[in-house]
Each structure stands twice: as C-alpha cells, then as structure tokens.
Enzyme design. Sequence first.
Site, mmCIF file in Angstrom:
data_model
loop_
_atom_site.group_PDB
_atom_site.id
_atom_site.type_symbol
_atom_site.label_atom_id
_atom_site.label_comp_id
_atom_site.label_asym_id
_atom_site.label_seq_id
_atom_site.Cartn_x
_atom_site.Cartn_y
_atom_site.Cartn_z
ATOM 1 C CE LYS A 149 7.359 -7.830 44.746
ATOM 2 N NZ LYS A 149 7.023 -6.574 44.477
ATOM 3 C CG ASN A 150 7.387 -5.467 48.457
ATOM 4 O OD1 ASN A 150 7.600 -5.789 47.165
ATOM 5 N ND2 ASN A 150 6.118 -5.561 48.701
ATOM 6 N NE ARG B 73 1.983 1.763 41.783
ATOM 7 C CZ ARG B 73 1.941 2.901 42.032
ATOM 8 N NH1 ARG B 73 0.944 3.524 40.899
ATOM 9 N NH2 ARG B 73 2.020 3.510 42.861
ATOM 10 C CB CYS C 245 -0.946 -0.887 38.389
ATOM 11 S SG CYS C 245 -1.377 -1.041 40.013
ATOM 12 N NE ARG D 149 -0.340 0.044 44.396
ATOM 13 C CZ ARG D 149 0.551 -1.110 44.085
ATOM 14 N NH1 ARG D 149 0.671 -2.015 43.332
ATOM 15 N NH2 ARG D 149 1.490 -1.319 45.014
ATOM 16 N N PRO D 150 -2.192 6.503 43.449
ATOM 17 C CG PRO D 150 -3.294 7.850 44.586
ATOM 18 C CD PRO D 150 -3.330 6.480 44.261
ATOM 19 C CG ASP E 201 -1.833 11.818 46.647
ATOM 20 O OD1 ASP E 201 -1.679 10.518 46.289
ATOM 21 O OD2 ASP E 201 -2.146 12.280 47.531
ATOM 22 C CD GLN E 202 -0.750 11.785 50.860
ATOM 23 O OE1 GLN E 202 -0.008 12.307 52.114
ATOM 24 N NE2 GLN E 202 -1.566 12.281 50.386
ATOM 25 C CG ASP F 156 1.470 -7.259 49.245
ATOM 26 O OD1 ASP F 156 0.666 -6.796 48.827
ATOM 27 O OD2 ASP F 156 2.443 -6.707 49.078
ATOM 28 C CB ILE G 131 -4.503 -1.440 51.523
ATOM 29 C CG1 ILE G 131 -4.459 -2.096 52.979
ATOM 30 C CG2 ILE G 131 -3.452 -0.926 51.161
ATOM 31 C CD1 ILE G 131 -4.280 -1.091 54.061
ATOM 32 N NE ARG H 271 5.760 -7.381 39.056
ATOM 33 C CZ ARG H 271 4.803 -6.536 39.584
ATOM 34 N NH1 ARG H 271 3.513 -6.836 39.233
ATOM 35 N NH2 ARG H 271 5.138 -6.002 40.697
HETATM 36 C C1 UD1 Z 1 4.033 -1.448 48.633
HETATM 37 C C2 UD1 Z 1 4.102 -2.751 48.417
HETATM 38 C C3 UD1 Z 1 2.775 -3.512 47.999
HETATM 39 C C4 UD1 Z 1 1.813 -3.536 49.130
HETATM 40 C C5 UD1 Z 1 1.576 -2.024 49.649
HETATM 41 C C6 UD1 Z 1 0.499 -2.049 50.885
HETATM 42 C C7 UD1 Z 1 6.476 -2.598 47.343
HETATM 43 C C8 UD1 Z 1 7.148 -2.467 46.336
HETATM 44 N N1 UD1 Z 1 5.102 -2.625 47.317
HETATM 45 O O1 UD1 Z 1 3.097 -0.746 47.824
HETATM 46 O O2 UD1 Z 1 3.393 -4.992 47.624
HETATM 47 O O3 UD1 Z 1 0.589 -4.179 48.626
HETATM 48 O O4 UD1 Z 1 3.068 -1.357 49.859
HETATM 49 O O5 UD1 Z 1 1.268 -2.881 51.821
HETATM 50 O O6 UD1 Z 1 7.000 -2.361 48.665
HETATM 51 N N2 UD1 Z 1 -1.640 6.163 48.068
HETATM 52 C C9 UD1 Z 1 -2.213 7.326 48.223
HETATM 53 N N3 UD1 Z 1 -0.984 8.296 47.709
HETATM 54 C C10 UD1 Z 1 0.139 8.086 47.700
HETATM 55 C C11 UD1 Z 1 0.507 6.805 48.054
HETATM 56 C C12 UD1 Z 1 -0.250 5.714 48.444
HETATM 57 O O7 UD1 Z 1 -3.266 7.727 48.058
HETATM 58 O O8 UD1 Z 1 1.008 9.073 47.288
HETATM 59 C C13 UD1 Z 1 -2.511 4.983 48.751
HETATM 60 C C14 UD1 Z 1 -2.713 3.964 47.941
HETATM 61 O O9 UD1 Z 1 -3.422 4.339 46.809
HETATM 62 C C15 UD1 Z 1 -2.674 2.580 48.630
HETATM 63 C C16 UD1 Z 1 -2.490 3.099 50.104
HETATM 64 O O10 UD1 Z 1 -2.139 4.631 49.944
HETATM 65 O O11 UD1 Z 1 -4.501 2.761 48.786
HETATM 66 C C17 UD1 Z 1 -1.316 2.171 50.378
HETATM 67 O O12 UD1 Z 1 -0.257 2.486 49.322
HETATM 68 P P1 UD1 Z 1 1.309 2.300 49.724
HETATM 69 O O13 UD1 Z 1 1.574 1.916 51.054
HETATM 70 O O14 UD1 Z 1 1.852 3.386 49.041
HETATM 71 O O15 UD1 Z 1 1.798 1.043 48.838
HETATM 72 P P2 UD1 Z 1 3.108 0.918 47.942
HETATM 73 O O16 UD1 Z 1 4.369 1.323 48.396
HETATM 74 O O17 UD1 Z 1 2.590 1.517 46.259
#
Ligand code: UD1
Length: 417
Positions: free
Chosen positions: A22-23, A92, A116, A121-122, A124-125, A304, A326, A396
Amino acid sequence: MDAFLIEGGRKLEGVVKISGSKNASLPILAATILTEDDVYLENVPDLSDVKTMLKLLSNISKEISYEDGKLLIKQGGEVQTVAPYDLVKTMRASVLVLGALIGKYHSARVSFPGGCAIGARPIDQHLKGFEAMGVKIDIEEGYIVANVDKLRGARVVFDLPTVGGTENVMMAAVLAEGETIIENAAMEPEITDLASFLNSLGAKIEGAGTPLIRIQGVKKLHGGSYRVIPDRIEAATYFIAGAMSGGEVIVDDLIPEHIDAVLKKVAEAGIDFKVEEKRVVVYGGKRPKPVQVKTRPYPGFPTDVQAQIMSMLTLARGTSVIVETIFENRFMHVNELNRMGARIKVEDRTAVVEGVEKLKGAPVMASDLRASASLVLAGLVAEGVTKISRIYHLDRGYERMEYKLNALGAHVERIKE
Ligand code: UD1
C-alpha cells in the site's frame, strides 16, 4: 458499518500470499501525474486507500482502467491541479499528489491534511523542501496553495527523516531544473521503490535507500510498466499471527530483508522460523520470551508493526517494554487489548506489557489501521469470541484479510452492525 466476529483459539496453518505494498503504491500512483504517457502498474493492492488515490488521480485528469490484471493509467482531458478536502480528509497520504503536481504543472491546490488519530503529523518538512526549490506556498481556506514559475533543484536538509516528505520532494525534483540533493532522507523500501519506478520512466535518481539522495532534473518522463514491491507491513502482520497461533504458517511472496528488524525481534522472543528466498516459515504456538522494542525509522523496528508485536507480547512469559519514538499517541490499541485480559500500562511513549497466560474474547473497537490489526491478532488466539467494530480501518490497508485468515484455518466473519 462492518465488524469482524472472530472465534479464537484455532490453529493457523498453510500458505498466505502477501499483496502489493500500500505505502509503495500510493506514492507511485501519485507519481504517474509526472508523465502524460501510459503507465501500467502490477501488484497494486485492492484497498480503500488505493481507491481514494485513484479518485484523486481521476479528479486531476487521469483515466484509470484494468488490462490483464494490470492497472492502466492514461492521460485524460482537462487537468485540474486540485486535491479536494472530501478526499484528503479520508486519507492523509493524499498530500503525496502535491510534489507531483508542483513538478509537472508548477501549481497545486491541495487540502491541508490536518491531524489524525495517531498524532499531529505535520507536513512542515515537505513544505520546507518545496520552498527551497523556489515554490511559493500559501495556506488559503484550509488549502495549501503552491505556485512556482521556475522550479529549480536545491539542497534540502530534513530536520528528521520523513517518508512522505522524502517522496514528495523527490517527485517535485524529477522535472526541476538542475540537481536536487536530499539530506537526512528517509530510507524505507517504499522510497527505493518510488525511485526505481521514476527511473524506469526516465528520471535520474541516485542514492534512494540511503540518507543522501541526488536527483538530476530531466525534461520529460515517458510511460512504462512497473511491478510494486510486496507489502512488508502486511507480511509482518501475518508472520506475527503465525508466531502467536499453534501451527506452521508460510508467509509467501515477500522480501524477507524488508522485515529484518521484525524477524530479529521475534527470534529474540524465542519463536522458531526459517527464512527462504521469498518466504518465511514460522512455527508458532510457543509462549514468547519478553523483549524490549523501540520503534525507529527504517531499517529499525517499524512503528507500523508496534501494535502487532504488542499483541504477541501480551502473552509473553514476563514483562516487555515497548517504546514508540515515531508518533505520539500511537497506543490506542492498549485499552482494547486490556479489555481482552492483557496487562499493559502506558506512560508517555512507553508501554509496559506484563505477559498473561491467555486473552479472552471481548467486544473491542478499531481506532486506526495497525491498531485494528493488533486486535485481530489478539482475537485469533483469545478464548471465546471477539467482536471488532469499525473495521473500515482494516479495509484501508489489508487486502481480503478475512479470506486470507480463514484460508489458514481461522474463523473470521464480517458482519453488518
Ligand atoms: C509513512 C507511512 C506510515 C508510517 C510512517 C512512518 C505512508 C503512506 N505512510 O507516513 O504508514 O507509519 O511513514 O514509518 O507511507 N514529521 C514532521 N514533519 C513533516 C513530516 C513528518 O514533523 O513534515 C514527523 C511525523 O509527525 C512523524 C515523523 O516525522 O513523527 C515520521 O513521519 P513520516 O515519515 O513523514 O510519516 P508519513 O510519511 O506520514
């Protein structure tokens, strides 16, 4: 709404085939925006999250059909560079169309994903990466509005490794002018798969799967045909199901290396299994030894799979400790597992799991995708009947879950509530 009724205590035995990831499918589907030529995709799982992404693509302009079991994505008529709130709010990962829209059309209007169930889950990056490439970002009426005249390669240094952020910036960079370097990139296999897919369409990406990714912008991507990798989280879930129940379960069609951290932890817990080229055979039924688990970005133990391993450890001979690094607020399964007789205490990001001899069936509620999976695992080994409400979360991310489990000898029934 659908619910699962699970009659616990049955031995699982036989072969379970793992579906496509899926991911990996979600970003690869989003990346098809970057080409106007036809793309054929194999091994895309039939899941509600995938359907949401296909709806987003057809809103944008793509025509989607199936040919010989492959998904065919063609360019349609007028392009709309919008991802509306109604779709984004259900998933998301819809935010993954942002990078591709910026890359191809230099303009996008994507609903802000918001919070969520598993934390703030921001993004910003992601936005920081786009801005480094010259993109102007505004937030208007709950939408991220992105515009750029000349998209140029840039050096993007993430504050923390983000899977979605790495994928989004990679997609934007493929058609940008010049070179983009992503530092502190996430290293998940889904990122490597996205890079392989994009390279198969003519992109120039090096280093995916390491913390430093280099992308040379190209003028155009062509069409192609690609097979998505197997779902490592689904594989780990069935592997743990096998470890918990009494028989011999063959988890087939996976890439064992992708679940190495899970295999190591389960081995440490004293469960027997053997790893072959594309399958893992697990001999379950033994009470596990307690272990310490800390979730980490890949190649560490995946967040996960945190809920699923917790289910297994509720039955350990001793006390295990699980630290979630995480996501904050990712212990929603704990109260439900405790309703089934588990003994788990949570403080901040640490769960202390005191092993019990058995779990007992109870009515429980699914709260997010992987939490739901942990309740299914608990239900499979519990004494009596477990009813899991709100299993739309499972739909999902797990393709035909009740069929796959029942083929192994479980008794899982889908009912309407
Ligand atoms: C993806 C996976 C999800 C998995 C996660 C971590 C998909 C569709 N989903 O989610 O199943 O649980 O990776 O392996 O692939 N963060 C920030 N700022 C940002 C982006 C992220 O602070 O701009 C933080 C998040 O809040 C979190 C951490 O970084 O604490 C990791 O998030 P991220 O790797 O971005 O997860 P997703 O891509 O949303």
